[in-house]
Write a protein that holds these residues in place. Structure first.
Motif, PDB file in Angstrom:
ATOM      1  N   GLU A 122      56.144  19.536   4.937  1.00  0.00           N
ATOM      2  CA  GLU A 122      55.611  20.469   5.931  1.00  0.00           C
ATOM      3  C   GLU A 122      54.075  20.497   5.852  1.00  0.00           C
ATOM      4  O   GLU A 122      53.481  21.396   5.263  1.00  0.00           O
ATOM      5  N   ARG A 129      51.097  29.832   8.070  1.00  0.00           N
ATOM      6  CA  ARG A 129      52.208  30.164   7.183  1.00  0.00           C
ATOM      7  C   ARG A 129      51.845  29.712   5.770  1.00  0.00           C
ATOM      8  O   ARG A 129      51.401  28.580   5.578  1.00  0.00           O
ATOM      9  N   GLN A 188      56.613  27.264  12.852  1.00  0.00           N
ATOM     10  CA  GLN A 188      55.191  27.040  13.116  1.00  0.00           C
ATOM     11  C   GLN A 188      54.871  27.233  14.593  1.00  0.00           C
ATOM     12  O   GLN A 188      55.611  26.775  15.466  1.00  0.00           O
ATOM     13  N   ASP A 196      51.814  21.322   7.842  1.00  0.00           N
ATOM     14  CA  ASP A 196      51.146  22.475   8.439  1.00  0.00           C
ATOM     15  C   ASP A 196      51.335  23.756   7.618  1.00  0.00           C
ATOM     16  O   ASP A 196      50.765  24.797   7.957  1.00  0.00           O
ATOM     17  N   LEU A 197      52.131  23.671   6.570  1.00  0.00           N
ATOM     18  CA  LEU A 197      52.404  24.821   5.709  1.00  0.00           C
ATOM     19  C   LEU A 197      51.470  24.792   4.510  1.00  0.00           C
ATOM     20  O   LEU A 197      51.227  23.735   3.927  1.00  0.00           O
TER      21      LEU A 197
END
Length: 285
Positions: free
Chosen positions: A212, A174, A168, A214-215
C-alpha cells in the motif's frame, strides 16, 4: 549471555528521508483509533493525540477495561479539546474475538465524518505473555494460539478491516502505527512469546507498506517504559540475566516515562518524514 542493550540499534538503519513531506503542527481533522487505550502507553497516546487533532476530530478508544476507558473518556471530555468538541468514543472489546473487531470498526464508521482528512490507527494493544518459562516449556498449542491471536492476528485483522472501511481517497491521509519493541529485533531468553509476536507484527506491517504505497506505516519502539508490564518483567522473567537487566534499569532510573516516549512518537507523526514501514526506536528520534 550478555545483558540486553536497549539503546542498541539506535541509528542502525536509514529510517528517515523516504516519502518525506513538510512537517506540520497538528494531525489534521482526524479519526484516531487507538487499541489498548485504557492504561499505560496507550492512554498517553490518546491524551497526546487529543491535543494535536483539529476541532471536528474523533478518538475511538478501545480496551478490555470498561472502568479505565470511561475514566479516560471523562478526562478528555473535560479537556480543552473536549470542550472544543472532540468526539471521544469508547469500545470495550476483546481483540482476539471477531465481534470485538467488528464493534471497533462499526463505532469508527459512525464517528467518521466526510470532512476528516486523516484516518490514523494505532495498534498498541498487546500482552507480555508468560515470561516465567523457556521456549521448550510451551507444548500446549492452544495456549500459544491464544496468545498469538491477541497479539498478532488481531492487529492484522483490525488493520485490514479499517483499511477496507476507509479506502484511500483524494485529500485524505491514512496512517497505521504499530507499537513495537526491541524484542522484535533482539532475542530475549524466556520471552519467546513476546519476541515472536513483535517480530511477526513488524514483518506484517513491512509487507503492508510494500503493498500500500499510499499508506503511511510506522513501527515505533517506545523503549523501556515505566509501566505495569515492566513490573511484571522484573518479577516474573525466568532468565536471571534478563530479569537483572530490567531491575537494574529501574533502580538506576533508566526507565522512560510514557509521556517522554510518546512525545517522540508525536514528533515522528507530525514531521512525517520516516520511511514507510520502518522500525524507529525512541533512541533514534
Amino acid at each position: 549471555m550478555s545483558q540486553p542493550s536497549f539503546p542498541a540499534l539506535a541509528g542502525s538503519s536509514a529510517v528517515f528521508g523516504t516519502m518525506s513531506s513538510t512537517g506540520r503542527t497538528d494531525l489534521g481533522r482526524a479519526l484516531c483509533i487507538i487499541t489498548g487505550a485504557s492504561r499505560g502507553f496507550g492512554r498517553t497516546i490518546a491524551t497526546e493525540m487529543s491535543r494535536l487533532v483539529k476541532p471536528g476530530s474523533a478518538l475511538v478508544l478501545t480496551a478490555r477495561s470498561v472502568d479505565d476507558l470511561r475514566a479516560l473518556q471523562a478526562e478528555l471530555a473535560e479537556s480543552e479539546a473536549g470542550r472544543a468538541g472532540l468526539l471521544v468514543e469508547c469500545v470495550v472489546a476483546d481483540l482476539s474475538q471477531k465481534g470485538g473487531l467488528e464493534s471497533i470498526v462499526s463505532v469508527s464508521k459512525e464517528a467518521f465524518s466526510e470532512d476528516m482528512d486523516h484516518v490514523l490507527l494505532v495498534n498498541n494493544a498487546g500482552s507480555l505473555g508468560d515470561v516465567s518459562r523457556y521456549a521448550k516449556a510451551f507444548t500446549d498449542m492452544a495456549e500459544v494460539d491464544s496468545y498469538l491471536s491477541l497479539n498478532v492476528s488481531s492487529s492484522l485483522c483490525l488493520t485490514a478491516s479499517v483499511l477496507q472501511a476507509f479506502p484511500q481517497r483524494p485529500g485524505q491521509q491514512r496512517t497505521v502505527v504499530n507499537i513495537t519493541s526491541l524484542c522484535a529485533l533482539q532475542p530475549f531468553r524466556s520471552w519467546v512469546l513476546y519476541c515472536t509476536s513483535k517480530a511477526a507484527r513488524e514483518m506484517m506491517f513491512r509487507v503492508l507498506a510494500e503493498e500500500e504505497p499510499d499508506l503511511r506505516v510506522l513501527s515505533y519502539s517506545p523503549g523501556p517504559l515505566d509501566t505495569d508490564m515492566q513490573m511484571l518483567a522484573r518479577s516474573r522473567t525466568a532468565d536471571p540475566s534478563i530479569r537483572k537487566s530490567f531491575s537494574d534499569m529501574s533502580a538506576q532510573g533508566q526507565l522512560l516515562t510514557c509521556e517522554a516516549s510518546c512525545a517522540k512518537l508525536m514528533k515522528l507523526l507530525l514531521e512525517d518524514n520516516y520511511t514507510t514501514g520502518a522500525h524507529v526506536d525512541v533512541y533514534d528520534v
